[in-house]
Scaffold this motif. Structure first.
Motif, PDB file in Angstrom:
ATOM      1  N   GLN A  33      -5.290  11.909   2.792  1.00 49.09           N
ATOM      2  CA  GLN A  33      -3.954  12.445   2.551  1.00 49.09           C
ATOM      3  C   GLN A  33      -2.901  11.345   2.613  1.00 49.09           C
ATOM      4  N   ALA A  34      -3.035  10.419   3.557  1.00 50.71           N
ATOM      5  CA  ALA A  34      -2.076   9.311   3.641  1.00 50.71           C
ATOM      6  C   ALA A  34      -2.146   8.442   2.386  1.00 50.71           C
ATOM      7  N   THR A  35      -3.361   8.180   1.894  1.00 53.27           N
ATOM      8  CA  THR A  35      -3.508   7.424   0.647  1.00 53.27           C
ATOM      9  C   THR A  35      -2.899   8.189  -0.516  1.00 53.27           C
ATOM     10  N   LYS A  36      -3.147   9.477  -0.559  1.00 49.18           N
ATOM     11  CA  LYS A  36      -2.600  10.324  -1.621  1.00 49.18           C
ATOM     12  C   LYS A  36      -1.073  10.245  -1.648  1.00 49.18           C
ATOM     13  N   GLN A  37      -0.455  10.238  -0.470  1.00 51.03           N
ATOM     14  CA  GLN A  37       1.006  10.162  -0.416  1.00 51.03           C
ATOM     15  C   GLN A  37       1.516   8.802  -0.882  1.00 51.03           C
ATOM     16  N   MET A  38       0.739   7.743  -0.642  1.00 53.36           N
ATOM     17  CA  MET A  38       1.121   6.437  -1.185  1.00 53.36           C
ATOM     18  C   MET A  38       1.171   6.486  -2.707  1.00 53.36           C
ATOM     19  N   LEU A  39       0.167   7.112  -3.310  1.00 54.01           N
ATOM     20  CA  LEU A  39       0.129   7.220  -4.766  1.00 54.01           C
ATOM     21  C   LEU A  39       1.266   8.095  -5.282  1.00 54.01           C
ATOM     22  N   GLY A  52      -5.442  -1.801   5.186  1.00 48.83           N
ATOM     23  CA  GLY A  52      -6.532  -2.201   4.304  1.00 48.83           C
ATOM     24  C   GLY A  52      -7.262  -1.070   3.623  1.00 48.83           C
ATOM     25  N   ILE A  53      -7.712  -0.082   4.393  1.00 46.62           N
ATOM     26  CA  ILE A  53      -8.519   0.983   3.798  1.00 46.62           C
ATOM     27  C   ILE A  53      -7.689   1.830   2.846  1.00 46.62           C
ATOM     28  N   TYR A  54      -6.398   1.974   3.124  1.00 45.48           N
ATOM     29  CA  TYR A  54      -5.538   2.765   2.242  1.00 45.48           C
ATOM     30  C   TYR A  54      -5.385   2.077   0.887  1.00 45.48           C
ATOM     31  N   TRP A  55      -5.247   0.761   0.890  1.00 42.68           N
ATOM     32  CA  TRP A  55      -5.157   0.039  -0.376  1.00 42.68           C
ATOM     33  C   TRP A  55      -6.457   0.167  -1.167  1.00 42.68           C
ATOM     34  N   LEU A  56      -7.588   0.042  -0.489  1.00 40.52           N
ATOM     35  CA  LEU A  56      -8.872   0.173  -1.189  1.00 40.52           C
ATOM     36  C   LEU A  56      -9.023   1.569  -1.789  1.00 40.52           C
ATOM     37  N   GLN A  57      -8.678   2.586  -1.018  1.00 36.37           N
ATOM     38  CA  GLN A  57      -8.784   3.953  -1.524  1.00 36.37           C
ATOM     39  C   GLN A  57      -7.805   4.191  -2.669  1.00 36.37           C
ATOM     40  N   ALA A  58      -6.592   3.679  -2.537  1.00 39.75           N
ATOM     41  CA  ALA A  58      -5.598   3.871  -3.592  1.00 39.75           C
ATOM     42  C   ALA A  58      -6.061   3.230  -4.896  1.00 39.75           C
ATOM     43  N   ALA A  59      -6.664   2.047  -4.806  1.00 40.29           N
ATOM     44  CA  ALA A  59      -7.168   1.387  -6.012  1.00 40.29           C
ATOM     45  C   ALA A  59      -8.269   2.216  -6.657  1.00 40.29           C
ATOM     46  N   SER A  60      -9.181   2.734  -5.848  1.00 41.02           N
ATOM     47  CA  SER A  60     -10.280   3.542  -6.371  1.00 41.02           C
ATOM     48  C   SER A  60      -9.772   4.828  -7.010  1.00 41.02           C
ATOM     49  N   ALA A 102      -7.666   4.376 -10.243  1.00 48.33           N
ATOM     50  CA  ALA A 102      -8.462   3.920 -11.382  1.00 48.33           C
ATOM     51  C   ALA A 102      -9.353   5.019 -11.950  1.00 48.33           C
ATOM     52  N   LEU A 103      -9.770   5.963 -11.109  1.00 45.90           N
ATOM     53  CA  LEU A 103     -10.816   6.900 -11.522  1.00 45.90           C
ATOM     54  C   LEU A 103     -10.362   8.351 -11.633  1.00 45.90           C
ATOM     55  N   THR A 104      -9.199   8.692 -11.086  1.00 45.83           N
ATOM     56  CA  THR A 104      -8.745  10.080 -11.146  1.00 45.83           C
ATOM     57  C   THR A 104      -7.278  10.120 -11.562  1.00 45.83           C
ATOM     58  N   SER A 105      -6.736  11.308 -11.620  1.00 48.91           N
ATOM     59  CA  SER A 105      -5.333  11.502 -11.999  1.00 48.91           C
ATOM     60  C   SER A 105      -4.722  12.539 -11.067  1.00 48.91           C
ATOM     61  N   PRO A 106      -3.385  12.680 -11.075  1.00 50.84           N
ATOM     62  CA  PRO A 106      -2.759  13.685 -10.208  1.00 50.84           C
ATOM     63  C   PRO A 106      -3.398  15.052 -10.413  1.00 50.84           C
ATOM     64  N   PRO A 107      -3.557  15.846  -9.359  1.00 47.40           N
ATOM     65  CA  PRO A 107      -2.961  15.705  -8.023  1.00 47.40           C
ATOM     66  C   PRO A 107      -3.770  14.865  -7.032  1.00 47.40           C
ATOM     67  N   TYR A 108      -4.692  14.041  -7.488  1.00 49.90           N
ATOM     68  CA  TYR A 108      -5.440  13.122  -6.623  1.00 49.90           C
ATOM     69  C   TYR A 108      -6.158  13.852  -5.484  1.00 49.90           C
ATOM     70  N   ASP A 109      -6.852  14.926  -5.808  1.00 52.68           N
ATOM     71  CA  ASP A 109      -7.526  15.713  -4.767  1.00 52.68           C
ATOM     72  C   ASP A 109      -9.049  15.686  -4.900  1.00 52.68           C
ATOM     73  N   GLN A 110      -9.592  14.666  -5.586  1.00 52.65           N
ATOM     74  CA  GLN A 110     -11.043  14.516  -5.708  1.00 52.65           C
ATOM     75  C   GLN A 110     -11.531  13.583  -4.596  1.00 52.65           C
ATOM     76  N   ILE A 111     -12.119  14.147  -3.565  1.00 50.69           N
ATOM     77  CA  ILE A 111     -12.428  13.364  -2.369  1.00 50.69           C
ATOM     78  C   ILE A 111     -13.460  12.277  -2.634  1.00 50.69           C
ATOM     79  N   TRP A 112     -14.330  12.457  -3.623  1.00 51.78           N
ATOM     80  CA  TRP A 112     -15.360  11.446  -3.873  1.00 51.78           C
ATOM     81  C   TRP A 112     -14.744  10.095  -4.214  1.00 51.78           C
ATOM     82  N   ALA A 113     -13.600  10.099  -4.887  1.00 52.61           N
ATOM     83  CA  ALA A 113     -12.974   8.832  -5.268  1.00 52.61           C
ATOM     84  C   ALA A 113     -12.466   8.074  -4.044  1.00 52.61           C
TER      85      ALA A 113
END
Length: 553
Positions: free
Chosen positions: A43-49, A70-78, A81-92
């Motif tokens: 959720q914190a990564t999602k809010q960054m996006l 660190g981990i938030y940047w890695l998750q945000a990049a993933s 790159a692989l999904t679109s809003p609302p960014y709720d696909q946990i696998w990414a």
């Protein structure tokens, strides 16, 4: 078996990557967002996006000043790159953890090659990749898999410098790996990574009374490398939060765990040792004879390095009040590499395990944990899912036979066959449990079911959903950042102020919610109910969806 084993040894890195992927891919997309840490990170990564602010870390309106960026940047990049809003696909959000485990397998092998033969390194890396706690963390979108990779980067370079036993400058690749691992480890989880490496160094210095070899890692240049990694964000977050991040993270989060049982996660000294049979499974099958052999060979530099890596930090973790099973995970590669060393010696008939009581005890421990895992299809579906008894019995029987077959082979000290069977059994169990069983445990998937339920009933996300009595982060992640988590009275007052709205109310808050609405002349139309089990609290939960209507004119 001999031919297959030889084939594996000729292409170890490819086999390690394939082995890791075979264990990590099942369940990666089918496991729901987990409470609570994974969903908070996601959720914190999602809010960054959503906001474009990649400096501060927030969970809804609250500053999340616990772990670095660190981990938030890695998750945000993933995710970007692989999904679109609302960014709720946990696998990414989980892909950085998966990638970190793949990298960790290769780094364990690299460390093992510096310490032992290629065969010992391959065994150690393979067992590390299949360890139960490692597979668990590889499926979760949080810091610990990435921390493992950072620690292993530093430790593998440190091992090569230590075994060189001279002050000649190490190649720049080792220097970058060591200091880069320390710097990135700080960005992932603060001081934990450098603490593990630092304790390894201090233990070796205390043991051997020599430290000159450390200069081979070019400490001045290395400090600059680590500083360039850490300082830009460290300065930015200090300015952005006026120092609050450091007060909360170091004095609150980290300090609270060192001095007390943070968030009720405590345990007695010996906690991690008692859990080892499960967390190190399937490697526990070979651990006890390895420990005895390693204690006898402690004068060998490679074994001494592994002892310095694992033992001092393990003792400290046992003494720290706050305990969670994954805290000792960065020490497990030292154990699996020692197992690789011991098995390679046994394969070459330099050691005979047939008369060892410790070997029998290891087999029993392996079997008990394995049968517990094998019972999952029957036990868990009865408690939390919709049982399909013929299927569940068949799956449990298949897994139990694999465990017992491996144990029987190990009991007869056919060690190479036992190793291969243990790895195959682990892959089978992980696939059945993560891909086949967990999606059937409906009661434990309350947040995904609740999110689907409210959307089916007409909530379209144009206005925030008000929730009372069930405040798990997974629900916020699935319903959106603006989800309002309130008490029953506060929920009613908020909807009264809005003049209408939709609310998801747990039974324990329903009385206050309905009473407050009624006193204001508002009506609540029941739209449906959903029930499940909140595993974070250990409580059954019953939720009712209400549509709130204003007083008739």
């Amino acid at each position: 078996m001999e031919r297959f084993w030889s084939w594996c040894l000729t292409r170890p890195r490819l086999v390690l990557l394939a082995l890791s992927l075979a264990a990590l891919l099942p369940g990666l997309a089918t496991l729901p967002p987990l409470d609570r840490d994974e969903s908070r990170y996601a959720q914190a990564t999602k809010q960054m996006l959503e906001t474009g602010d990649f400096i501060e870390i927030r969970y809804q309106d609250e500053a999340r000043n616990k772990k670095p960026i660190g981990i938030y940047w890695l998750q945000a990049a993933s995710v970007s790159a692989l999904t679109s809003p609302p960014y709720d696909q946990i696998w990414a959000y989980r892909l950085p953890s998966l990638g970190a485990i793949l990298l960790s397998a290769l780094l364990v092998y690299a460390a093992g090659r510096a310490l032992f033969t290629a065969e010992a390194a391959f065994i150690g890396a393979g067992l590390a990749a299949l360890t139960l706690i490692v597979i668990g963390e590889g499926h979760i979108a949080k810091t610990d898999a990435a921390l493992l990779a950072c620690v292993l980067a530093a430790q593998s370079a440190l091992a090569r410098a230590y075994l060189a036993r001279n002050t000649a400058a190490r190649p720049w690749g080792d220097v970058l790996l060591f200091w880069g691992g320390l710097g990135l480890g700080i960005l992932i989880k603060g001081p934990v990574g450098p603490f593990i490496t630092g304790m390894t160094v201090l233990a070796l210095i205390a043991w051997e009374r020599r430290a000159a070899w450390l200069s081979s890692l070019r400490p001045l240049a290395g400090a600059v490398i680590a500083a360039l990694i850490v300082l830009p964000w460290a300065i930015a977050i200090g300015i952005a939060t006026d120092g609050a991040f450091y007060r909360d993270a170091l004095l609150g989060d980290f300090g609270g765990k060192v001095t007390g049982e943070a968030e009720r996660h405590g345990g007695v000294p010996g906690y991690y040792l008692m859990l080892t049979a499960a967390t190190l499974w399937p490697g526990i099958l070979f651990l006890l004879p390895t420990a005895i052999a390693a204690s006898r060979a402690r004068s060998e530099p490679a074994i001494r390095f592994l002892i310095a890596w694992a033992v001092p930090v393990w003792i400290i973790f046992e003494l720290v009040p706050t305990k969670l099973p994954h805290y000792t995970m960065p020490l497990y590669p030292a154990l699996t590499l020692a197992i690789g060393w011991a098995l390679a010696r046994a394969f070459a008939r330099r050691d005979d395990w047939r008369a060892l009581l410790s070997h029998r005890v290891s087999v029993v421990l392996y079997t008990l944990v394995g049968l517990t895992l094998a019972s999952g299809p029957i036990v868990l579906t009865q408690l939390y899912g919709t049982p399909n008894l013929p299927l569940d019995i068949a799956l449990t029987a298949m897994l139990a036979m694999a465990v017992l077959g491996t144990a029987a082979i190990a009991w007869r000290t056919r060690l190479r066959d036992a190793l291969l069977c243990a790895c195959g059994t682990a892959l089978l169990i992980y696939a059945v449990l993560l891909q086949g069983l967990v999606p059937r445990l409906d009661a434990l998937q309350l947040s995904p079911r609740a999110a689907s339920f409210v959307k089916e009933k007409g909530w379209d996300g144009s206005a925030p959903l008000t929730v009372s009595g069930y405040a798990e982060p997974s629900l916020v992640f699935l319903l959106g950042t603006q989800t309002r988590l309130l008490s029953g009275k506060e929920a009613a007052r908020t909807l009264i102020a809005d003049h209408q709205g939709t609310a998801l109310i747990a039974d324990k808050e329903a009385g206050d919610f309905l009473r407050t609405l009624s006193e204001a002349g508002f009506r609540a139309e029941e739209q449906g109910t959903i029930a499940g089990f909140n595993y974070s609290r250990g409580d059954p939960v019953h939720l009712t969806l209400y549509r709130v209507l204003p007083p008739p004119h």
